[in-house]
Design a protein around this motif. Structure first.
Motif, PDB file in Angstrom:
ATOM      1  N   ASP A 169     -13.464  -7.012  -5.624  1.00  0.00           N
ATOM      2  CA  ASP A 169     -12.805  -5.728  -5.422  1.00  0.00           C
ATOM      3  C   ASP A 169     -13.415  -4.937  -4.270  1.00  0.00           C
ATOM      4  OD1 ASP A 169     -11.031  -5.325  -8.122  1.00  0.00           O
ATOM      5  OD2 ASP A 169     -12.876  -6.423  -8.537  1.00  0.00           O
ATOM      6  N   THR A 170     -12.631  -3.968  -3.774  1.00  0.00           N
ATOM      7  CA  THR A 170     -13.095  -3.112  -2.682  1.00  0.00           C
ATOM      8  C   THR A 170     -14.215  -2.210  -3.168  1.00  0.00           C
ATOM      9  OG1 THR A 170     -10.997  -3.100  -1.505  1.00  0.00           O
ATOM     10  CG2 THR A 170     -12.440  -1.240  -1.129  1.00  0.00           C
ATOM     11  N   ASN A 171     -15.331  -2.262  -2.470  1.00  0.00           N
ATOM     12  CA  ASN A 171     -16.481  -1.434  -2.816  1.00  0.00           C
ATOM     13  C   ASN A 171     -16.436  -0.084  -2.115  1.00  0.00           C
ATOM     14  OD1 ASN A 171     -19.611  -0.786  -1.850  1.00  0.00           O
ATOM     15  ND2 ASN A 171     -19.395  -1.284  -4.033  1.00  0.00           N
ATOM     16  N   SER A 172     -16.019  -0.109  -0.847  1.00  0.00           N
ATOM     17  CA  SER A 172     -15.934   1.146  -0.099  1.00  0.00           C
ATOM     18  C   SER A 172     -15.000   0.987   1.087  1.00  0.00           C
ATOM     19  CB  SER A 172     -17.324   1.587   0.386  1.00  0.00           C
ATOM     20  OG  SER A 172     -17.883   0.619   1.256  1.00  0.00           O
ATOM     21  N   ALA A 202      -6.886   4.612  -5.975  1.00  0.00           N
ATOM     22  CA  ALA A 202      -5.870   4.729  -4.933  1.00  0.00           C
ATOM     23  C   ALA A 202      -6.397   5.439  -3.689  1.00  0.00           C
ATOM     24  CB  ALA A 202      -4.648   5.473  -5.474  1.00  0.00           C
ATOM     25  N   SER A 203      -7.566   6.029  -3.767  1.00  0.00           N
ATOM     26  CA  SER A 203      -8.074   6.800  -2.627  1.00  0.00           C
ATOM     27  C   SER A 203      -8.288   5.921  -1.399  1.00  0.00           C
ATOM     28  CB  SER A 203      -9.380   7.508  -2.999  1.00  0.00           C
ATOM     29  OG  SER A 203     -10.385   6.581  -3.347  1.00  0.00           O
ATOM     30  N   GLU A 204      -8.756   4.663  -1.618  1.00  0.00           N
ATOM     31  CA  GLU A 204      -8.959   3.753  -0.490  1.00  0.00           C
ATOM     32  C   GLU A 204      -7.627   3.406   0.182  1.00  0.00           C
ATOM     33  OE1 GLU A 204     -10.314   3.181  -3.454  1.00  0.00           O
ATOM     34  OE2 GLU A 204     -12.494   3.259  -3.139  1.00  0.00           O
ATOM     35  N   VAL A 205      -6.605   3.188  -0.635  1.00  0.00           N
ATOM     36  CA  VAL A 205      -5.270   2.910  -0.094  1.00  0.00           C
ATOM     37  C   VAL A 205      -4.745   4.116   0.674  1.00  0.00           C
ATOM     38  CG1 VAL A 205      -2.860   2.494  -0.722  1.00  0.00           C
ATOM     39  CG2 VAL A 205      -4.667   1.170  -1.825  1.00  0.00           C
ATOM     40  N   ARG A 258      -3.038   6.856   5.500  1.00  0.00           N
ATOM     41  CA  ARG A 258      -3.126   8.055   6.344  1.00  0.00           C
ATOM     42  C   ARG A 258      -3.427   7.669   7.791  1.00  0.00           C
ATOM     43  NH1 ARG A 258      -5.945  10.640   3.190  1.00  0.00           N
ATOM     44  NH2 ARG A 258      -4.284  11.876   2.246  1.00  0.00           N
ATOM     45  N   TYR A 259      -4.311   6.694   7.959  1.00  0.00           N
ATOM     46  CA  TYR A 259      -4.611   6.242   9.323  1.00  0.00           C
ATOM     47  C   TYR A 259      -3.364   5.631   9.953  1.00  0.00           C
ATOM     48  CZ  TYR A 259      -6.897   4.161  13.330  1.00  0.00           C
ATOM     49  OH  TYR A 259      -7.242   3.842  14.618  1.00  0.00           O
ATOM     50  N   ALA A 260      -2.676   4.754   9.202  1.00  0.00           N
ATOM     51  CA  ALA A 260      -1.489   4.087   9.750  1.00  0.00           C
ATOM     52  C   ALA A 260      -0.406   5.092  10.139  1.00  0.00           C
ATOM     53  CB  ALA A 260      -0.938   3.090   8.727  1.00  0.00           C
ATOM     54  N   LEU A 261      -0.264   6.124   9.358  1.00  0.00           N
ATOM     55  CA  LEU A 261       0.790   7.111   9.608  1.00  0.00           C
ATOM     56  C   LEU A 261       0.446   8.074  10.743  1.00  0.00           C
ATOM     57  CD1 LEU A 261       1.698   7.840   5.905  1.00  0.00           C
ATOM     58  CD2 LEU A 261       3.219   6.814   7.570  1.00  0.00           C
ATOM     59  N   HIS A 296      -3.035   2.043  -8.464  1.00  0.00           N
ATOM     60  CA  HIS A 296      -4.099   1.737  -7.507  1.00  0.00           C
ATOM     61  C   HIS A 296      -3.577   1.711  -6.063  1.00  0.00           C
ATOM     62  CE1 HIS A 296      -6.186   0.432 -11.143  1.00  0.00           C
ATOM     63  NE2 HIS A 296      -7.304   0.511 -10.451  1.00  0.00           N
ATOM     64  N   GLY A 297      -2.291   2.002  -5.883  1.00  0.00           N
ATOM     65  CA  GLY A 297      -1.717   1.988  -4.543  1.00  0.00           C
ATOM     66  C   GLY A 297      -1.126   0.656  -4.136  1.00  0.00           C
ATOM     67  N   ILE A 298      -1.051  -0.285  -5.076  1.00  0.00           N
ATOM     68  CA  ILE A 298      -0.476  -1.609  -4.785  1.00  0.00           C
ATOM     69  C   ILE A 298       1.037  -1.523  -4.950  1.00  0.00           C
ATOM     70  CG2 ILE A 298      -0.514  -4.045  -5.378  1.00  0.00           C
ATOM     71  CD1 ILE A 298      -3.172  -2.740  -4.274  1.00  0.00           C
ATOM     72  N   GLU A 299       1.768  -2.084  -3.971  1.00  0.00           N
ATOM     73  CA  GLU A 299       3.227  -1.938  -3.963  1.00  0.00           C
ATOM     74  C   GLU A 299       3.990  -3.239  -4.186  1.00  0.00           C
ATOM     75  OE1 GLU A 299       1.678   1.188  -0.866  1.00  0.00           O
ATOM     76  OE2 GLU A 299       2.069  -0.927  -0.451  1.00  0.00           O
ATOM     77  N   MET A 300       3.274  -4.355  -4.260  1.00  0.00           N
ATOM     78  CA  MET A 300       3.966  -5.633  -4.424  1.00  0.00           C
ATOM     79  C   MET A 300       3.067  -6.598  -5.197  1.00  0.00           C
ATOM     80  SD  MET A 300       5.651  -7.988  -1.440  1.00  0.00           S
ATOM     81  CE  MET A 300       6.299  -9.626  -1.719  1.00  0.00           C
ATOM     82  N   ILE A 301       3.656  -7.293  -6.163  1.00  0.00           N
ATOM     83  CA  ILE A 301       2.942  -8.266  -6.989  1.00  0.00           C
ATOM     84  C   ILE A 301       3.516  -9.655  -6.733  1.00  0.00           C
ATOM     85  CG2 ILE A 301       2.672  -9.080  -9.368  1.00  0.00           C
ATOM     86  CD1 ILE A 301       0.717  -6.888  -8.664  1.00  0.00           C
ATOM     87  N   LEU A 302       2.617 -10.626  -6.570  1.00  0.00           N
ATOM     88  CA  LEU A 302       3.038 -12.001  -6.295  1.00  0.00           C
ATOM     89  C   LEU A 302       3.365 -12.714  -7.608  1.00  0.00           C
ATOM     90  CD1 LEU A 302       0.461 -12.934  -3.497  1.00  0.00           C
ATOM     91  CD2 LEU A 302       2.753 -11.957  -3.269  1.00  0.00           C
ATOM     92  N   GLY A 303       4.538 -12.513  -8.094  1.00  0.00           N
ATOM     93  CA  GLY A 303       4.993 -13.122  -9.330  1.00  0.00           C
ATOM     94  C   GLY A 303       6.339 -12.526  -9.715  1.00  0.00           C
TER      95      GLY A 303
END
Length: 530
Positions: A71-74, A100-103, A108-111, A167-174
């Protein structure tokens, strides 16, 4: 004077940045009131070639964040700035944020820092539970199907979608919609069984559960049925081996669950398999990805390759001359995004080469980019890009979700025989022998990250309390154990069994024998279990 010059330069940069954001907000693709098709067309017309190509690529979590174990640590501002730059990217996988803060930081950067402000799509695994740490895990799909309860499967899908989107995830592989017709294939546990109708019913239930009422809701994700298609009966049960069946059998059995998932379930994602059917790799199959999926079934989402599937068309199937040819063939066939196939610079150069050599047309490229953008618009990422960071504490691994997981496990259990009415255990029984190392296993099945369950032995002890004496014997050890040591374990197990009123012997496939890439040549029990 030098100080004033620097001051004016800062003011000028700030003004230009604000002016750029202001211009972007005036573009038609930013207008949420316009139809999605119109917004996609407008955005495409403004994109550079580099911006288009990068929308068809996937980055790993480690490229944009600091990952510890799974998992993402930081969050890493330096990595994000280097990767996304001012051009943007298509998607990120293997990120698994703790919140979700990391997402939100990446979005925010992308936008705000890219030229056109195109959001990132976050994609993760979630076959029988969102694959992040601490998530609620359910029985493997094969056991879910054994419950014969599509309402239950739908509720499971709702929990997976809710926990992932929090958690900010928008797509699941299944879900996996292959038919389990060859038990030697290691991924049988990922399927809903061998019957097309049952498979289709459960597939639709899971797709609708994952995608919820609206994909713009904060409890819904894109479902991506896989592996498209006819992947589950490879020669000799080997995961990447070829498949050879006719169109009639394909349509009546193996394509049917996918058709229902698209037509009835409304699935907005599809994963193309890395196998080949009748000599044509699925990622290059125009009939499959365009004629059937899009034109016949009306699919409106985007198609992702299975991990390395495009590269395999070059290196394993040998149907492409080089990387440019491989990418040109797959995009023309109807595929939209690569999955770790080629390194990013290689991918970009190869697409440009394919265009320059007229292997790929700009129209084909725009179609693929448009498919990815359409999904991002439908998800609401342009209009509502950020997730409420308090959601995780409200919806993640709740007592209600855990109870649903327990119910699913209970309903999926199958009693094959009950000779002499042995079950339920009679009140006159005072001692039970539990035999076999699998009795101590806490493995939850493939795609369950590092999560563990309750072992059969611990479950029996907890349920028995002081009413029964539970005695455990390993029975056998690993292959590395000497024959003499194995004999000692067997003797101990026999002795304990003889001293107890009844024996429960736990047999089956261990973690090393079951799952992706663990195909078998035979169906015999482990020789040490016989």
């Amino acid at each position: 004077m030098k100080k004033f010059s620097i001051y004016y330069l800062v003011i000028l940069i700030f003004f230009c940045a604000c002016n750029n954001q202001s211009r972007k907000s005036e573009y038609p693709y930013r207008n949420a009131q316009l139809p999605v098709s119109q917004r996609v067309a407008d955005l495409l017309s403004r994109m550079t070639l580099n911006e288009k190509i990068r929308q068809l690529d996937m980055w790993s979590g480690g490229e944009v964040a600091n990952i510890v174990n799974h998992d993402t640590n930081s969050f890493s501002a330096e990595k994000v700035a280097e990767v996304i730059d001012s051009t943007g990217i298509g998607s990120i996988h293997d990120f698994y944020p703790m919140s979700a803060s990391e997402v939100n930081k990446i979005q925010r950067y992308a936008l705000t820092h890219t030229r056109l402000g195109i959001p990132v799509l976050f994609i993760e695994e979630g076959l029988h539970g969102y694959n992040g740490a601490g998530a609620t895990y359910f029985p493997v799909p094969l056991e879910l199907a054994s419950a014969w309860d599509t309402s239950l499967v739908h509720h499971v899908g709702r929990v997976i979608g809710t926990e992932a989107r929090a958690h900010g995830i928008e797509m699941i592989l299944g879900p996996v919609l292959g038919l389990a017709r060859d038990p030697r294939w290691g991924r049988v546990e990922e399927t809903y069984g061998e019957d097309p109708y049952l498979d289709a019913c459960n597939g639709v239930a899971m797709v609708k559960g994952l995608q919820g009422d609206s994909l713009q809701d904060d409890n819904a994700v894109i479902a991506e049925p896989k592996h498209f298609a006819i992947h589950s009966i490879p020669e000799a049960g080997s995961n990447t081996s070829p498949v050879s069946i006719g169109e009639r059998e394909a349509r009546s059995a193996f394509l049917y669950p996918f058709e229902e998932a698209v037509r009835v379930g409304g699935a907005m994602g599809i994963m193309a398999a890395y196998s080949e059917d009748d000599g044509i790799p699925c990622v290059d199959n125009h009939w499959l990805l365009t004629e059937v999926l899009r034109k016949e079934w009306g699919f409106k989402g985007f198609v992702l390759s299975d991990l390395g599937a495009i590269r395999m068309s070059l290196e394993d199937h040998h149907v492409a001359a080089d990387t440019s040819d491989a990418l040109a063939q797959t995009i023309k066939a109807g595929l939209d995004m690569q999955f770790y196939d080629f390194k990013h610079p290689t991918f970009e150069r190869a697409i440009k080469k394919a265009l320059n050599e007229h292997l790929l047309s700009e129209k084909d490229l725009d179609r693929a980019v448009g498919d990815v953008l359409r999904v991002k618009f439908i998800l609401g990422l342009f209009d509502h890009p950020y997730i409420d960071t308090s959601l995780v504490s409200k919806v993640f691994h709740t007592p209600q979700s855990q109870q649903l997981a327990l119910k699913a496990a209970q309903e999926g259990i199958i009693l094959l025989k009950n000779d002499h009415g042995l079950l339920p255990i009679k009140k006159t029984i005072r001692s039970v022998a539990v035999i076999g190392p699998l009795a101590t296993s806490t493995y939850l099945g493939d795609y369950s990250a590092d999560a563990t369950g309750i072992s059969i032995l611990d479950g029996l002890k907890e349920r028995a309390g002081k009413m029964l004496k539970i005695n455990y014997a390993q029975g056998y050890g690993p292959d590395s154990l000497s024959e003499a040591a194995q004999s000692v374990l067997i003797s101990k197990a026999v002795g304990i069994s003889n001293r107890c009123d009844i024996s429960i012997v736990v047999l089956g496939e261990s973690e090393r024998m079951d799952g992706e890439g663990k195909d078998r040549a035979h169906l015999d029990l482990d020789s040490r279990q016989k």
